[in-house]
Design an enzyme around this catalytic site. Structure first.
Site, mmCIF file in Angstrom:
data_model
loop_
_atom_site.group_PDB
_atom_site.id
_atom_site.type_symbol
_atom_site.label_atom_id
_atom_site.label_comp_id
_atom_site.label_asym_id
_atom_site.label_seq_id
_atom_site.Cartn_x
_atom_site.Cartn_y
_atom_site.Cartn_z
ATOM 1 N N SER A 17 -0.239 -2.533 5.514
ATOM 2 C CA SER A 17 0.449 -2.424 6.808
ATOM 3 C C SER A 17 -0.161 -3.327 7.867
ATOM 4 O O SER A 17 0.536 -3.790 8.769
ATOM 5 C CB SER A 17 0.428 -0.973 7.278
ATOM 6 O OG SER A 17 1.255 -0.185 6.444
ATOM 7 N N PHE A 18 -1.467 -3.590 7.738
ATOM 8 C CA PHE A 18 -2.099 -4.482 8.715
ATOM 9 C C PHE A 18 -1.428 -5.854 8.705
ATOM 10 O O PHE A 18 -1.322 -6.513 9.746
ATOM 11 C CB PHE A 18 -3.598 -4.626 8.417
ATOM 12 C CG PHE A 18 -4.345 -5.407 9.457
ATOM 13 C CD1 PHE A 18 -4.534 -6.770 9.303
ATOM 14 C CD2 PHE A 18 -4.843 -4.780 10.589
ATOM 15 C CE1 PHE A 18 -5.222 -7.505 10.265
ATOM 16 C CE2 PHE A 18 -5.533 -5.504 11.562
ATOM 17 C CZ PHE A 18 -5.726 -6.873 11.390
ATOM 18 N N GLU B 33 -11.157 8.969 5.355
ATOM 19 C CA GLU B 33 -12.353 9.624 5.888
ATOM 20 C C GLU B 33 -12.898 8.940 7.140
ATOM 21 O O GLU B 33 -13.704 9.504 7.869
ATOM 22 C CB GLU B 33 -13.456 9.658 4.814
ATOM 23 C CG GLU B 33 -13.123 10.510 3.600
ATOM 24 C CD GLU B 33 -14.206 10.419 2.543
ATOM 25 O OE1 GLU B 33 -14.233 11.292 1.641
ATOM 26 O OE2 GLU B 33 -15.049 9.484 2.632
ATOM 27 N N THR B 34 -12.467 7.700 7.357
ATOM 28 C CA THR B 34 -13.081 6.916 8.442
ATOM 29 C C THR B 34 -12.040 6.544 9.500
ATOM 30 O O THR B 34 -10.873 6.892 9.394
ATOM 31 C CB THR B 34 -13.698 5.620 7.875
ATOM 32 O OG1 THR B 34 -12.627 4.729 7.499
ATOM 33 C CG2 THR B 34 -14.587 5.917 6.677
ATOM 34 N N TRP C 79 0.848 -1.200 0.000
ATOM 35 C CA TRP C 79 0.000 0.000 0.000
ATOM 36 C C TRP C 79 0.881 1.247 0.000
ATOM 37 O O TRP C 79 1.894 1.310 0.711
ATOM 38 C CB TRP C 79 -0.900 0.012 1.234
ATOM 39 C CG TRP C 79 -2.338 -0.334 0.990
ATOM 40 C CD1 TRP C 79 -2.867 -1.587 0.864
ATOM 41 C CD2 TRP C 79 -3.430 0.579 0.851
ATOM 42 N NE1 TRP C 79 -4.227 -1.512 0.669
ATOM 43 C CE2 TRP C 79 -4.597 -0.183 0.647
ATOM 44 C CE3 TRP C 79 -3.537 1.972 0.876
ATOM 45 C CZ2 TRP C 79 -5.855 0.393 0.474
ATOM 46 C CZ3 TRP C 79 -4.787 2.543 0.707
ATOM 47 C CH2 TRP C 79 -5.921 1.753 0.504
ATOM 48 N N HIS D 83 -10.827 3.703 9.932
ATOM 49 C CA HIS D 83 -10.014 2.549 9.514
ATOM 50 C C HIS D 83 -8.535 2.796 9.809
ATOM 51 O O HIS D 83 -7.818 1.896 10.253
ATOM 52 C CB HIS D 83 -10.239 2.309 8.025
ATOM 53 C CG HIS D 83 -9.801 0.961 7.582
ATOM 54 N ND1 HIS D 83 -9.074 0.762 6.434
ATOM 55 C CD2 HIS D 83 -9.967 -0.258 8.138
ATOM 56 C CE1 HIS D 83 -8.811 -0.529 6.301
ATOM 57 N NE2 HIS D 83 -9.358 -1.169 7.324
#
Ligand SMILES: Nc1c(NC[C@H](O)[C@H](O)[C@H](O)CO)[nH]c(=O)[nH]c1=O
Ligand SMILES: CC(=O)[C@@H](O)COP(=O)(O)O
Length: 158
Positions: free
Chosen positions: A65-66, A94-95, A31, A97
């Site tokens: 990254s998770f 935006e969230t 990512w 997460h």
């Protein structure tokens, strides 16, 4: 000290051990790869600069990254690996997460380090914007990859 008040490429050159026979795993998140590839280049150049052998640096990629925590575990459990460097970039969206990923990977990497009793380095940028990320991946604030690599090296001299 906030990163904006220091350069991530600047560090004390004291306590640098001989790493000519040390083996490093570098786990890289795909990512934001423009950022994570710059972090990787910084980490590799720092390891080589301080005496690591190219043939002793092993790269493994993970989707995000998770997944760095599991990638760190799969490499840290290899007995011959002396240290693991995890590189990622989680950019606020935006969230919430962002919060869950950052929290999970910070705790996950810490747990792997303690479980396998070897350095597992948190080389993960958690910026609010793409520009903040670029500034810390070879930009005006230096390179978090350099910082992660020198942290691994210094921990091997503990
Ligand atoms: N938004 C970002 C992510 N998201 C993906 C997660 O890391 C993970 O792969 C997914 O939730 C499936 O488990 N990852 C980053 O590294 N950076 C981001 O900005
Ligand atoms: C950190 C992330 O996962 C992020 O890209 C998600 O963006 P959003 O919160 O806008 O869905």
């Amino acid at each position: 000290m906030a990163t904006q008040l220091k350069n991530l490429c600047e560090y004390s050159s004291g306590n640098i051990p001989d790493i000519s026979d040390k083996k490093f795993a570098v786990v890289v998140s795909e990512w934001n790869e423009d950022v994570t590839e710059a972090l990787y280049e910084g980490a590799i150049s720092t390891l080589l600069k301080h005496g690591a052998k190219k043939e002793n640096i092993f790269r493994k990629d993970v989707p995000g990254s998770f997944e760095l925590s599991l990638g760190a575990q799969w490499t840290a459990e290899i007995e011959e690996i002396d240290a693991v460097i995890c590189l990622g970039c989680v950019i606020q969206g935006e969230t919430k997460h962002f919060d869950f990923i950052c929290d999970a990977v910070a705790h996950g990497i810490t747990n792997v380090s303690l479980k396998y009793n070897k350095p597992v380095i948190f080389g993960v940028l958690t910026p609010n914007t793409q520009q903040q990320a670029l500034d810390r991946a070879g930009g005006k604030h230096g390179n978090k990859g350099d910082e992660a690599a020198i942290t691994a090296i210094k921990m091997l001299g503990f």
